[in-house]
Design a protein around this motif. Structure first.
Motif, mmCIF file in Angstrom:
data_model
loop_
_atom_site.group_PDB
_atom_site.id
_atom_site.type_symbol
_atom_site.label_atom_id
_atom_site.label_comp_id
_atom_site.label_asym_id
_atom_site.label_seq_id
_atom_site.Cartn_x
_atom_site.Cartn_y
_atom_site.Cartn_z
ATOM 1 N N PHE A 1 0.817 -1.208 0.000
ATOM 2 C CA PHE A 1 0.000 0.000 0.000
ATOM 3 C C PHE A 1 0.853 1.262 0.000
ATOM 4 O O PHE A 1 0.414 2.318 0.449
ATOM 5 C CB PHE A 1 -0.954 0.004 1.198
ATOM 6 C CG PHE A 1 -2.052 -1.011 1.096
ATOM 7 C CD1 PHE A 1 -3.027 -0.906 0.116
ATOM 8 C CD2 PHE A 1 -2.110 -2.078 1.979
ATOM 9 C CE1 PHE A 1 -4.035 -1.837 0.013
ATOM 10 C CE2 PHE A 1 -3.120 -3.015 1.883
ATOM 11 C CZ PHE A 1 -4.092 -2.899 0.903
ATOM 12 N N LEU B 1 -0.827 4.280 -1.550
ATOM 13 C CA LEU B 1 -1.865 4.832 -0.677
ATOM 14 C C LEU B 1 -1.253 5.664 0.442
ATOM 15 O O LEU B 1 -1.701 6.785 0.712
ATOM 16 C CB LEU B 1 -2.718 3.712 -0.081
ATOM 17 C CG LEU B 1 -3.748 4.141 0.967
ATOM 18 C CD1 LEU B 1 -4.807 5.051 0.359
ATOM 19 C CD2 LEU B 1 -4.379 2.914 1.613
ATOM 20 N N VAL C 1 -7.865 -1.662 -1.104
ATOM 21 C CA VAL C 1 -7.340 -0.323 -0.841
ATOM 22 C C VAL C 1 -8.360 0.470 -0.028
ATOM 23 O O VAL C 1 -8.005 1.185 0.917
ATOM 24 C CB VAL C 1 -6.997 0.408 -2.158
ATOM 25 C CG1 VAL C 1 -6.632 1.854 -1.900
ATOM 26 C CG2 VAL C 1 -5.863 -0.302 -2.870
#
Length: 123
Positions: free
Chosen positions: A16, A19, A115
């Protein structure tokens, strides 16, 4: 800038990084709990993201529930306000409740992790 430790101990750990960057977080990717514990003494994290691996064998000898226990004890000392997010396999989800009875977890996400689910725990 919030600091997040990604403790990547297997190939199944979701990435991630994009993100975290979009959310304005600094990520430290670490390959072991030992490295994370060493770094947290110098640079306490705001978040820790790690995989939950239940201790089926005698390696944990009934004292520890999972691979996370020792690191979580260190967090209580060096980063008591840190939020912990764990990834687990669906068939091990029930064991995370045992861990949560000892250590408060910010979130538990069963694989596959989206996500959107991860983002919801970070904002």
């Amino acid at each position: 800038m919030p600091l997040i430790y990604s403790i990547v101990e297997s190939a199944g750990h979701p990435n991630f990084s994009t993100l975290y960057s979009q959310l304005g977080m600094e990520e430290k990717r670490l390959s072991s709990m030992r490295k994370a514990m060493s770094l947290m003494k110098k640079q306490p994290p705001d978040y820790v993201v790690a995989e939950f691996i239940y201790g089926y064998s005698n390696n944990y000898a009934g004292v520890n529930i999972s691979n996370l226990d020792v690191m979580l004890y260190s967090l209580q000392k060096y980063a008591p306000h840190c939020r912990v997010i764990v990834f687990c396999n669906k068939d091990e989800r029930q064991y995370t409740d045992k861990l949560q009875s000892i250590f408060p977890l910010h979130g538990v996400l069963a694989r596959p992790v989206s996500v959107d689910n991860m983002k919801a725990l970070l904002v």
